[in-house]
Design a protein around this motif. Structure first.
Motif, PDB file in Angstrom:
ATOM      1  N   LEU A   1       0.826  -1.212   0.000  1.00 19.91           N
ATOM      2  CA  LEU A   1       0.000   0.000   0.000  1.00 19.91           C
ATOM      3  C   LEU A   1       0.856   1.257   0.000  1.00 19.91           C
ATOM      4  CD1 LEU A   1      -2.835  -0.992   2.507  1.00 19.91           C
ATOM      5  CD2 LEU A   1      -3.050  -0.653   0.047  1.00 19.91           C
ATOM      6  N   THR A   2       1.951   1.244   0.748  1.00 20.89           N
ATOM      7  CA  THR A   2       2.829   2.415   0.776  1.00 20.89           C
ATOM      8  C   THR A   2       3.442   2.672  -0.591  1.00 20.89           C
ATOM      9  OG1 THR A   2       3.342   2.016   3.109  1.00 20.89           O
ATOM     10  CG2 THR A   2       4.854   3.431   1.872  1.00 20.89           C
ATOM     11  N   VAL A   3       3.932   1.609  -1.237  1.00 17.01           N
ATOM     12  CA  VAL A   3       4.509   1.755  -2.579  1.00 17.01           C
ATOM     13  C   VAL A   3       3.454   2.250  -3.561  1.00 17.01           C
ATOM     14  CG1 VAL A   3       5.543   0.500  -4.513  1.00 17.01           C
ATOM     15  CG2 VAL A   3       6.295   0.033  -2.180  1.00 17.01           C
ATOM     16  N   ALA A   4       2.247   1.675  -3.492  1.00 20.87           N
ATOM     17  CA  ALA A   4       1.185   2.080  -4.416  1.00 20.87           C
ATOM     18  C   ALA A   4       0.793   3.539  -4.221  1.00 20.87           C
ATOM     19  CB  ALA A   4      -0.032   1.174  -4.231  1.00 20.87           C
ATOM     20  N   LEU A   5       0.676   3.984  -2.987  1.00 22.95           N
ATOM     21  CA  LEU A   5       0.300   5.376  -2.716  1.00 22.95           C
ATOM     22  C   LEU A   5       1.387   6.345  -3.161  1.00 22.95           C
ATOM     23  CD1 LEU A   5      -1.338   4.918   0.799  1.00 22.95           C
ATOM     24  CD2 LEU A   5      -2.508   5.673  -1.275  1.00 22.95           C
ATOM     25  N   VAL A   6       2.653   5.991  -2.914  1.00 21.40           N
ATOM     26  CA  VAL A   6       3.761   6.858  -3.343  1.00 21.40           C
ATOM     27  C   VAL A   6       3.797   6.965  -4.865  1.00 21.40           C
ATOM     28  CG1 VAL A   6       6.266   7.064  -3.424  1.00 21.40           C
ATOM     29  CG2 VAL A   6       5.146   6.482  -1.278  1.00 21.40           C
ATOM     30  N   LEU A   7       3.642   5.843  -5.560  1.00 21.02           N
ATOM     31  CA  LEU A   7       3.655   5.874  -7.021  1.00 21.02           C
ATOM     32  C   LEU A   7       2.448   6.621  -7.566  1.00 21.02           C
ATOM     33  CD1 LEU A   7       4.861   2.244  -7.856  1.00 21.02           C
ATOM     34  CD2 LEU A   7       6.157   4.370  -8.025  1.00 21.02           C
ATOM     35  N   LEU A   8       1.288   6.458  -6.931  1.00 21.08           N
ATOM     36  CA  LEU A   8       0.104   7.198  -7.364  1.00 21.08           C
ATOM     37  C   LEU A   8       0.311   8.699  -7.220  1.00 21.08           C
ATOM     38  CD1 LEU A   8      -2.866   7.156  -8.277  1.00 21.08           C
ATOM     39  CD2 LEU A   8      -3.508   6.987  -5.866  1.00 21.08           C
ATOM     40  N   ALA A   9       0.931   9.118  -6.121  1.00 25.49           N
ATOM     41  CA  ALA A   9       1.165  10.542  -5.890  1.00 25.49           C
ATOM     42  C   ALA A   9       2.206  11.119  -6.840  1.00 25.49           C
ATOM     43  CB  ALA A   9       1.607  10.772  -4.447  1.00 25.49           C
ATOM     44  N   SER A  10       3.091  10.286  -7.353  1.00 27.81           N
ATOM     45  CA  SER A  10       4.201  10.796  -8.157  1.00 27.81           C
ATOM     46  C   SER A  10       3.901  10.872  -9.650  1.00 27.81           C
ATOM     47  CB  SER A  10       5.438   9.906  -7.953  1.00 27.81           C
ATOM     48  OG  SER A  10       5.220   8.605  -8.487  1.00 27.81           O
ATOM     49  N   GLN A  11       2.753  10.343 -10.087  1.00 26.32           N
ATOM     50  CA  GLN A  11       2.577  10.189 -11.531  1.00 26.32           C
ATOM     51  C   GLN A  11       1.555  11.123 -12.155  1.00 26.32           C
ATOM     52  OE1 GLN A  11       3.197   6.104 -13.232  1.00 26.32           O
ATOM     53  NE2 GLN A  11       2.600   5.479 -11.176  1.00 26.32           N
ATOM     54  N   ASP A  12       0.504  11.526 -11.443  1.00 27.37           N
ATOM     55  CA  ASP A  12      -0.541  12.368 -12.037  1.00 27.37           C
ATOM     56  C   ASP A  12      -1.068  11.744 -13.332  1.00 27.37           C
ATOM     57  OD1 ASP A  12      -0.653  14.500 -10.168  1.00 27.37           O
ATOM     58  OD2 ASP A  12       1.219  15.279 -10.954  1.00 27.37           O
ATOM     59  N   LEU A  13      -1.721  10.613 -13.199  1.00 26.53           N
ATOM     60  CA  LEU A  13      -2.147   9.845 -14.359  1.00 26.53           C
ATOM     61  C   LEU A  13      -3.275  10.539 -15.106  1.00 26.53           C
ATOM     62  CD1 LEU A  13      -2.171   6.293 -12.751  1.00 26.53           C
ATOM     63  CD2 LEU A  13      -0.364   7.323 -14.135  1.00 26.53           C
ATOM     64  N   VAL A  14      -3.166  10.538 -16.427  1.00 26.52           N
ATOM     65  CA  VAL A  14      -4.205  11.032 -17.319  1.00 26.52           C
ATOM     66  C   VAL A  14      -4.460   9.953 -18.358  1.00 26.52           C
ATOM     67  CG1 VAL A  14      -4.824  12.781 -19.036  1.00 26.52           C
ATOM     68  CG2 VAL A  14      -3.571  13.444 -16.983  1.00 26.52           C
ATOM     69  N   GLU A  15      -5.721   9.733 -18.688  1.00 26.36           N
ATOM     70  CA  GLU A  15      -6.051   8.735 -19.708  1.00 26.36           C
ATOM     71  C   GLU A  15      -5.332   9.079 -21.015  1.00 26.36           C
ATOM     72  OE1 GLU A  15      -7.856   5.961 -20.019  1.00 26.36           O
ATOM     73  OE2 GLU A  15      -8.286   5.854 -17.887  1.00 26.36           O
ATOM     74  N   PRO A  16      -4.646   8.121 -21.642  1.00 20.31           N
ATOM     75  CA  PRO A  16      -3.944   8.419 -22.904  1.00 20.31           C
ATOM     76  C   PRO A  16      -4.862   8.976 -23.986  1.00 20.31           C
ATOM     77  CG  PRO A  16      -3.230   6.301 -22.018  1.00 20.31           C
ATOM     78  CD  PRO A  16      -4.388   6.754 -21.170  1.00 20.31           C
ATOM     79  N   GLN A  17      -6.140   8.547 -23.995  1.00 19.38           N
ATOM     80  CA  GLN A  17      -7.066   9.036 -25.017  1.00 19.38           C
ATOM     81  C   GLN A  17      -7.375  10.521 -24.862  1.00 19.38           C
ATOM     82  OE1 GLN A  17      -7.468   6.340 -23.172  1.00 19.38           O
ATOM     83  NE2 GLN A  17      -7.411   4.637 -24.634  1.00 19.38           N
ATOM     84  N   LEU A  18      -7.113  11.080 -23.676  1.00 19.38           N
ATOM     85  CA  LEU A  18      -7.391  12.500 -23.455  1.00 19.38           C
ATOM     86  C   LEU A  18      -6.222  13.401 -23.844  1.00 19.38           C
ATOM     87  CD1 LEU A  18      -9.159  12.236 -19.962  1.00 19.38           C
ATOM     88  CD2 LEU A  18     -10.205  12.338 -22.247  1.00 19.38           C
TER      89      LEU A  18
END
Length: 224
Positions: free
Chosen positions: A83-100
């Motif tokens: 969970l810690t790794v997942a939360l850190v990676l989620l915070a570091s990436q700012d994901l946007v759908e590629p189609q957008l």
């Protein structure tokens, strides 16, 4: 403005965000599966204990309790790290759908555009600026679209879940139940991360909004 980069089919999330996205997804999937397994076996062991008392075969209870403890130990050891790794990676990436994003977006172009957006600066490449504007606009719109009242309710609910998780963890420590320890710790950690995440990302979102304003102002000056 020179010719745009060659258009292509929108990339997948893995192509656009690289191995970090794959690792994040794996961490979320494994931690969720372990948590569901812990919860499911907790319910099953309770049902088996009730049935065992009715039919007079207590070995069912012992077997279910041993398996529940084993699942709890695995979850207690692995889920907090996942969970810690997942939360850190989620915070570091700012994901946007590629189609957008523009169809000519690649991982390298997005990396450059993200640097521009996060630092609120324009480059000499108009297409990099355009990609940065598209990316920053998508990211910042999510946070600005949520009303403050909804954000406050979300934080309050996360706080209640953290308190509940800590209470369950402390009770499980006193009773020596590793399964309940894992459920309590993982619940507290997960919702604490959800509560802290918007606050930690707020400065970056603000700089992205500043970049959008800077880009729009530059475009207006160029159009005059």
């Amino acid at each position: 403005m020179h010719q745009p980069p060659n258009a292509r089919l929108p990339p997948s999330h893995g192509e656009l965000y690289g191995p970090r996205f794959v690792v994040m997804v794996l961490c979320w999937v494994v931690s969720v599966l372990l948590t569901l397994l812990s919860l499911g076996w907790r319910v099953l062991s309770t049902v088996l204990a009730d049935v065992a008392r009715l039919v007079g075969e207590p070995f069912w209870t012992d077997t279910a309790a041993h398996v529940s403890d084993a699942i709890g130990v695995v979850s207690l050891v692995s889920c907090p790290v996942l969970l810690t790794v997942a939360l850190v990676l989620l915070a570091s990436q700012d994901l946007v759908e590629p189609q957008l994003l523009p169809p000519w977006t690649t991982r390298e172009r997005l990396r450059i555009a993200r640097v521009l957006a996060v630092n609120a600066v324009l480059s000499n490449d108009p297409w990099a600026n355009l990609l940065a504007r598209s990316y920053a606009g998508r990211v910042s719109s999510w946070s600005s679209a949520l009303p403050r009242s909804l954000m406050a309710i979300s934080l309050a609910c996360s706080g209640l879940m953290v308190v509940g998780g800590v209470f369950l963890l402390l009770r499980a420590v006193r009773s020596g139940d590793p399964n309940d320890m894992a459920i309590g710790l993982n619940t507290a950690l997960l919702f604490a991360g959800f509560a802290v995440l918007p606050l930690a990302l707020a400065p970056r979102r603000r700089r992205m909004r500043e970049f959008c304003a800077l880009y729009d102002a530059a475009r207006q000056r160029a159009a005059r």
